[in-house]
Write a protein that holds these residues in place. Structure first.
Motif, short mmCIF file in Angstrom:
data_model
loop_
_atom_site.label_atom_id
_atom_site.label_comp_id
_atom_site.label_asym_id
_atom_site.label_seq_id
_atom_site.Cartn_x
_atom_site.Cartn_y
_atom_site.Cartn_z
N TYR A 226 28.29 7.08 34.12
CA TYR A 226 27.30 7.48 35.11
C TYR A 226 27.94 7.78 36.47
O TYR A 226 28.98 7.20 36.83
CB TYR A 226 26.27 6.36 35.34
N TYR A 227 27.28 8.69 37.20
CA TYR A 227 27.47 8.80 38.64
C TYR A 227 26.40 7.92 39.29
O TYR A 227 25.28 7.82 38.77
CB TYR A 227 27.25 10.24 39.13
N ARG A 255 26.93 11.20 32.85
CA ARG A 255 28.06 12.12 32.95
C ARG A 255 28.90 12.02 31.69
O ARG A 255 28.78 11.06 30.92
CB ARG A 255 28.91 11.78 34.18
#
Length: 276
Positions: A226-227, A255
């Protein structure tokens, strides 16, 4: 002759008794890795994905991990795994596989200074992480979907640049602190305790991880990265969070596995593990 034989028999018996006593006193030393494996085999035996272990079983695993150091797994900070490189790429991380079965896995992440394990999840899993030596910054989140109104499920849609539309999920910050060994074991649960976390090595460090159950793509337990975006970057109609609490929330967007992340497997050379 009879008296001599009785005396001889008595000495023989005393000698045998002494040997038995010494044998009873002689303790068999069991490595902490072996103890950890045997406890995990019991506590994870009937644990389905998403099921939280009982407090008693949590404590049984934690009690062993809390006492473990790098010496218990045959590591020293001077090993090549923990050396910095002059490369412009992020430092390579080494993973030492100790054991994996359908119910749990045990392994060690070896991180040089500034190495990063990006933000990722642990679907349906309970995870114990023990910092064996060094300093590490941990940032973790739990999902906070319950704070979003049902009427705004598609608000603030992201575009991933490939024609797909991906919605971020609302998350609450659980941990954002630096840890230094020796310290207690960190525990995350299927839906609590910081199920999505990121590790950043402040110094060279080693982390022993126990996952139950382990990742398994066919069963839907794959590692998702993840972002994370600050709460104030986006707004949702109907979602209200006091200004002083803005730093406690974020938006997480899926992501692909980061290209800069390099994890290499290496042979575990610590105390032998006897599988039972």
């Amino acid at each position: 002759m009879g008296i001599e034989k009785i005396a001889s028999d008595r000495k023989d018996k005393e000698h045998i008794d002494l040997k038995k006593k010494r044998k009873r006193r002689r303790k068999i030393v069991v490595s902490r890795v072996q103890k950890l494996y045997e406890i995990c085999k019991k506590v994870f035996a009937n644990c389905e994905p998403g099921v939280v272990l009982s407090p008693e079983n949590i404590e049984r695993v934690k009690a062993v991990l809390d006492k473990m150091t790098e010496a218990d797994v045959g590591l020293t900070p001077s090993m090549p795994y923990f050396k910095s490189t002059l490369s412009h790429r992020p430092p390579k991380i080494t993973y030492l596989h100790i054991h994996e079965c359908d119910n749990f896995s045990i392994g060690i992440f070896c991180l040089p200074p500034k190495a990063v394990i990006p933000l990722h999840n642990h679907p349906g899993m309970t995870v114990f992480s023990k910092l064996l030596f060094g300093k590490m910054h941990i940032k973790s989140y739990d999902w906070a979907d319950n704070l979003l109104r049902e009427s705004t499920p598609n608000a603030n849609i992201f575009d991933n640049g490939e024609g797909d539309r991906i919605a971020p999920r609302f998350a609450k910050l659980k941990v954002n602190s630096e840890f230094k060994a020796p310290c207690k074991t960190s525990i995350l649960y299927p839906a609590d305790g910081g199920n999505m976390h990121c590790f950043t090595a402040t110094t060279a460090c080693a982390v022993l991880d126990v996952l139950g159950p382990p990742y398994c793509d066919p069963e839907g337990r794959h590692c998702q990265y993840y972002y994370d975006f600050p709460f104030v970057n986006f707004s949702v109609d109907g979602l209200s969070v006091p200004e002083e609490q803005h730093s406690e929330y974020a938006w997480l967007k899926e992501r692909e596995k980061p290209e800069e992340l390099t994890v290499a497997g290496a042979l575990y050379t610590g105390p032998n593990l006897v599988l039972k």
